[in-house]
Design a protein around this motif. Structure first.
Motif, short mmCIF file in Angstrom:
data_model
loop_
_atom_site.label_atom_id
_atom_site.label_comp_id
_atom_site.label_asym_id
_atom_site.label_seq_id
_atom_site.Cartn_x
_atom_site.Cartn_y
_atom_site.Cartn_z
N GLY A 1 10.83 50.13 -54.50
CA GLY A 1 11.76 51.13 -53.90
C GLY A 1 11.83 51.74 -52.52
O GLY A 1 10.87 51.00 -51.82
N ASP B 1 18.70 56.00 -51.09
CA ASP B 1 17.39 55.28 -51.87
C ASP B 1 17.85 54.33 -52.70
O ASP B 1 18.88 54.81 -53.85
N SER B 2 16.95 53.35 -53.19
CA SER B 2 16.85 52.52 -54.54
C SER B 2 15.70 51.97 -55.01
O SER B 2 14.86 52.17 -54.25
N GLY C 1 14.24 50.08 -58.22
CA GLY C 1 13.37 48.54 -59.26
C GLY C 1 12.47 48.59 -60.22
O GLY C 1 11.54 48.21 -59.03
N SER D 1 17.50 47.67 -61.35
CA SER D 1 18.01 48.26 -59.76
C SER D 1 18.85 49.55 -60.13
O SER D 1 19.89 49.98 -60.95
N SER E 1 20.34 52.67 -58.14
CA SER E 1 20.76 52.80 -57.16
C SER E 1 21.54 53.89 -57.26
O SER E 1 22.38 54.51 -57.86
N LYS E 2 22.18 54.88 -56.23
CA LYS E 2 22.64 56.09 -57.19
C LYS E 2 23.91 55.70 -55.05
O LYS E 2 24.51 57.02 -54.82
N ASP E 3 24.14 54.71 -54.78
CA ASP E 3 24.57 53.87 -54.23
C ASP E 3 26.24 55.06 -53.60
O ASP E 3 26.71 55.26 -55.78
N GLY F 1 23.65 49.71 -58.50
CA GLY F 1 22.51 49.73 -60.01
C GLY F 1 23.48 48.67 -61.02
O GLY F 1 24.21 48.27 -61.65
#
Length: 125
Positions: free
Chosen positions: A34, A43-44, A46, A71, A73-75, A80
């Motif tokens: 992470g 934040d990410s 995996g 993965s 991810s909240k990007d 994700g």
């Protein structure tokens, strides 16, 4: 709007090998990792899993198995994904100083928030 910044990255992996016969082994692995930033939008996290059957021969092995990864991810651009596919590997020790090790993976990738990115990946290492 999110800004870039310095973050913290951490992870680990664990593996297990079960010798089935003198020349056959089952190898499995799990990896977690992470990246955490002050701005949580970056934040990410995996995870990856693999299982492989290896034919052992003098000084090496030939393996075939499957892999899967996620993965989280909240990007903002929806990177994700989860993936899965086959893996083959080969290793041979030619001398105490010379070793050849190669693995190839073919993955189907599915992006939950960005279906236009769905596709395949071929990786050799």
């Amino acid at each position: 709007m999110a800004k870039s910044g310095v973050g913290l990255s951490a992870g680990g992996s664990i593996g297990y090998t079960k010798q089935l016969t003198d020349n056959l082994a089952l190898v499995s692995g799990l990896g977690l990792g992470g990246m955490i930033y002050k701005d949580k939008d970056f934040d990410s996290f995996g995870a990856s899993q693999s299982v492989e059957l290896r034919h052992i021969f003098d000084g090496g092995y030939l393996g075939a198995g499957v892999v899967a990864s996620e993965s989280f991810s909240k990007d903002e651009i929806g990177l994700g994904y989860y993936s899965y596919g086959p893996r083959v590997s080969f290793a041979k020790q030619f001398s105490p100083q010379d070793r050849l090790s190669v693995a190839a993976t073919y993955e189907w990738r599915n992006y939950k928030d960005a279906e236009a990115n769905n596709g395949r990946a071929f990786m050799v290492d």
